[in-house]
Design an enzyme around this catalytic site. Structure first.
Site, mmCIF file in Angstrom:
data_model
loop_
_atom_site.group_PDB
_atom_site.id
_atom_site.type_symbol
_atom_site.label_atom_id
_atom_site.label_comp_id
_atom_site.label_asym_id
_atom_site.label_seq_id
_atom_site.Cartn_x
_atom_site.Cartn_y
_atom_site.Cartn_z
ATOM 1 N N GLU A 153 -3.203 7.945 8.823
ATOM 2 C CA GLU A 153 -1.747 7.866 9.044
ATOM 3 C C GLU A 153 -1.404 8.470 10.402
ATOM 4 O O GLU A 153 -0.629 7.908 11.166
ATOM 5 C CB GLU A 153 -0.993 8.629 7.938
ATOM 6 N N CYS A 196 -4.515 -1.501 -1.939
ATOM 7 C CA CYS A 196 -4.713 -0.077 -2.192
ATOM 8 C C CYS A 196 -5.684 0.067 -3.360
ATOM 9 O O CYS A 196 -5.383 -0.380 -4.479
ATOM 10 C CB CYS A 196 -3.368 0.555 -2.534
ATOM 11 N N ASP A 217 0.863 -1.189 0.000
ATOM 12 C CA ASP A 217 0.000 0.000 0.000
ATOM 13 C C ASP A 217 0.898 1.237 0.000
ATOM 14 O O ASP A 217 2.119 1.136 0.168
ATOM 15 C CB ASP A 217 -0.917 0.003 1.239
ATOM 16 N N SER A 218 0.271 2.391 -0.154
ATOM 17 C CA SER A 218 1.041 3.640 -0.086
ATOM 18 C C SER A 218 1.445 3.967 1.354
ATOM 19 O O SER A 218 2.331 4.778 1.576
ATOM 20 C CB SER A 218 0.199 4.793 -0.637
ATOM 21 N N CYS A 264 -11.107 2.952 0.212
ATOM 22 C CA CYS A 264 -9.683 3.240 0.422
ATOM 23 C C CYS A 264 -9.311 2.414 1.649
ATOM 24 O O CYS A 264 -10.032 2.433 2.657
ATOM 25 C CB CYS A 264 -9.465 4.725 0.708
ATOM 26 N N HIS A 322 -7.224 2.779 3.861
ATOM 27 C CA HIS A 322 -6.979 3.548 5.085
ATOM 28 C C HIS A 322 -8.262 3.734 5.902
ATOM 29 O O HIS A 322 -8.198 3.924 7.115
ATOM 30 C CB HIS A 322 -6.431 4.945 4.751
HETATM 31 N N1 DGL Z 1 -4.788 3.203 0.826
HETATM 32 C C1 DGL Z 1 -4.921 3.721 -0.477
HETATM 33 C C2 DGL Z 1 -6.220 3.263 -1.144
HETATM 34 O O1 DGL Z 1 -6.772 2.248 -0.789
HETATM 35 C C3 DGL Z 1 -4.776 5.186 -0.747
HETATM 36 C C4 DGL Z 1 -4.028 6.118 0.072
HETATM 37 C C5 DGL Z 1 -3.336 7.228 -0.703
HETATM 38 O O2 DGL Z 1 -3.998 8.132 -1.232
HETATM 39 O O3 DGL Z 1 -2.128 7.121 -0.770
HETATM 40 O O4 DGL Z 1 -6.692 3.892 -2.046
#
Ligand code: DGL
Length: 266
Positions: free
Chosen positions: A150, A72, A8-9, A186, A188
């Site tokens: 985060e 992600c 993931d990012s 997302c 997150h």
């Molecule tokens: N966790 C990522 C997702 O599912 C995105 C987070 C980011 O924008 O870096 O889209």
């Protein structure tokens, strides 16, 4: 013992890792967070398409996983086919759970809460056409919620005012009162589920893809003949691309079972 690489990012993929661990406790997990290039949700599509296949190829050579999970939605809805084409291990992408949301909704009014990038993608339009053509679908993008997740995992307090403000447009419009299912599009965002719930007065299903992805990993691994054996030490490790992580951040990874946290140069 099989070995999965979860990518993931940032910390978002931990919401997916948690579900995978629950279902497959024996599976060895490596985690990579592309801190250096986050947030993905604000990056141009072309930049993600250029970066991700190359990066995942390097990571795959370095870590030698049996399976890769792109945990992600932004990366998967943007570059899944390019990533798959570059690799010779099975790649599972996490994409918005629009089908279950449409199935659960009684009012046939649902929202997709993702990054600004994800909610603009054709991939998502196609999922809506295919699985939610009988629904009114509200698309809401937020990058601030990514930052907030985060911060939460870095030990900072979450601002409920901010969370409320980010999701207010979903419930404020003409159809807002009818929304009874929100897709957490997302990875997150499940990390902020308690906060999201506390900011909404109506009854809503909050739906993410974590459990379905864990089942998918299980079935893909079941179909594979695994000849490799994990070599010791088999401590689940998180690799963070970019600046050194704070101790709080390292502790957050440890809470999700990644006892070792290693920095990688971008
Ligand atoms: N966790 C990522 C997702 O599912 C995105 C987070 C980011 O924008 O870096 O889209």
């Amino acid at each position: 013992m099989a070995h999965a690489l979860i990518f993931d990012s940032g910390v978002g993929g931990l919401s997916v890792a948690e579900e995978i661990r629950k279902l497959l406790p024996e599976l060895r997990l490596s985690y990579v967070a592309d801190d250096a290039f986050r947030p993905y949700g604000e990056k141009p599509e072309a930049a993600l398409r250029a970066r991700l296949p190359r990066l995942l190829t390097e990571l795959s050579l370095m870590l030698d996983p049996d399976i890769i999970v792109i945990a992600c939605n932004t990366a998967s809805t943007t570059a899944l086919s390019e990533i798959r084409a570059a690799l010779d291990v099975p790649v599972i992408g996490v994409v918005p759970a629009i089908k279950p949301a449409a199935g659960l909704s009684r009012t046939k009014t649902i929202a997709v809460l993702g990054t600004p990038g994800t909610v603009r993608r054709k991939y998502v339009d196609d999922l809506i056409d295919k699985f939610a053509s009988d629904c009114h679908v509200i698309l809401q993008g937020s990058v601030n919620l990514v930052d907030e997740a985060e911060r939460k995992l870095g030990g900072q307090p979450v601002s409920l005012e901010m969370v409320k403000g980010e999701i207010a447009p979903i419930f404020a419009g003409r159809r807002g009162m009818d929304v009874d299912a929100v897709v957490l599009a997302c990875t997150h965002f499940p990390l902020l589920k308690d906060e999201l719930k506390s900011c909404v007065n109506q009854t809503v299903f909050w739906i993410d893809s974590g459990e379905a992805i864990a089942k998918r990993v299980e079935s893909v691994l079941a179909d594979m003949v695994l000849t490799k054996r994990a070599k010791p030490p088999v401590i689940d490790t998180a690799f963070l691309i970019g600046p050194d992580a704070s101790d709080m951040r390292k502790r957050a990874f440890a809470k999700f079972g990644f006892e070792k946290v290693v920095g990688l140069m971008p």
